[in-house]
Design an enzyme around this catalytic site. Sequence first.
Site, PDB file in Angstrom:
ATOM      1  CG  HIS A  96      -1.872  -1.143   1.242  1.00 26.85           C
ATOM      2  ND1 HIS A  96      -2.920  -1.243   2.011  1.00 26.85           N
ATOM      3  CD2 HIS A  96      -2.148  -1.893   0.143  1.00 26.85           C
ATOM      4  CE1 HIS A  96      -3.636  -2.459   1.866  1.00 26.85           C
ATOM      5  NE2 HIS A  96      -3.144  -2.922   0.911  1.00 26.85           N
ATOM      6  CG  HIS A 255      -7.671  -4.071  -1.803  1.00 26.74           C
ATOM      7  ND1 HIS A 255      -7.180  -2.969  -1.016  1.00 26.74           N
ATOM      8  CD2 HIS A 255      -6.699  -4.888  -1.454  1.00 26.74           C
ATOM      9  CE1 HIS A 255      -6.021  -3.222  -0.474  1.00 26.74           C
ATOM     10  NE2 HIS A 255      -5.970  -4.421  -0.552  1.00 26.74           N
ATOM     11  CG  ASP A 259      -3.267  -5.614  -3.276  1.00 35.23           C
ATOM     12  OD1 ASP A 259      -2.656  -4.590  -2.472  1.00 35.23           O
ATOM     13  OD2 ASP A 259      -3.887  -6.478  -2.891  1.00 35.23           O
ATOM     14  CG  HIS A 282       0.001  -9.638  -2.957  1.00 35.84           C
ATOM     15  ND1 HIS A 282       0.263  -8.491  -3.480  1.00 35.84           N
ATOM     16  CD2 HIS A 282      -0.820  -9.474  -1.948  1.00 35.84           C
ATOM     17  CE1 HIS A 282      -0.221  -7.715  -2.491  1.00 35.84           C
ATOM     18  NE2 HIS A 282      -1.048  -8.384  -1.736  1.00 35.84           N
TER      19      HIS A 282
END
Length: 302
Positions: A96, A255, A259, A282
């Site tokens: 973040h 979101h 990422d 991720h």
Amino acid sequence: MHPTVAVPAEISPPIGSRRSQATLAAAFARAGRGLHTGGRAHVRVSPAPADHGIVFRRRLEDGRVADVPGLWRYRESQPLCTALRRDGVLVRTVEHLMASLRALAIDNALVEIDAEELPIFDGSATPWCAAILAAGRVEQAAACRTLRVTRTVAVCDGRRTLRIEPGPGLHVAGHVELSYFGRIDWAGAITPESFVGEIAPARSFGRFFRAMAGRVYGFAARKPFLQGCSPHSAALLVRGHVIGGLRVPGEPVRHRILDVIGDLALVGHPVEGRITAAHTGHELNHALVAALMADPAAWELA
């Protein structure tokens, strides 16, 4: 609801224009609990000289300090976060802050931390953006080099797919499909304004009962896994609802895009290209970065 965060116009040069490297005009400090360790961390983010990049300086329990650059080659696989390790020293949940620094055109900064995990705050990047904008930005004498994608690079894992292809600026199209929520999409250019207003407020998310089960597992196994997860630090889903409501429409896919931006920042340069992401996370984000950097014919430094 988050307060409105103003973005200075000088952070947003026209697409294709050249700019200088930049750092913070002043240092700032923040503190909070980590998503996985649940421990409290104190962070100080300070200006750094040109060509320094983003470097994490961790103070260890024995008083030593160790520097871990925010670069893809130091990335280590850890559950549900982006982690970096150098010479045995781990820093986790950096995505973040990395996304916020990159989106707000901060190229050089020193991030000092007294624990292994950065604070999660409310699960969004808005607290980092607010701190960066309050500190201010100053340009430096050196030119900023942009990594410009010149041919398509793609990775996939079943229904999870991620692709980057040539295109001006940074454009991301994201897609997820969740039980009870259905298809969720977002697409747009990533600019300081769009990041602060449309992407940064989106929180980490997950199914409430799975998250709480994971937290119990981490506690019982004495592992740093979701020990700081709660409705105060993530958007937790119960069937077709979010505890406390959505911050922004389509919050889960936004979101995932947050990422992607944070993980892509580990390239070490601003990236120009068009990203298409479906059900990414991720692991796939870092697979794309590794594939891109392993193919010098797929990019150029402009």
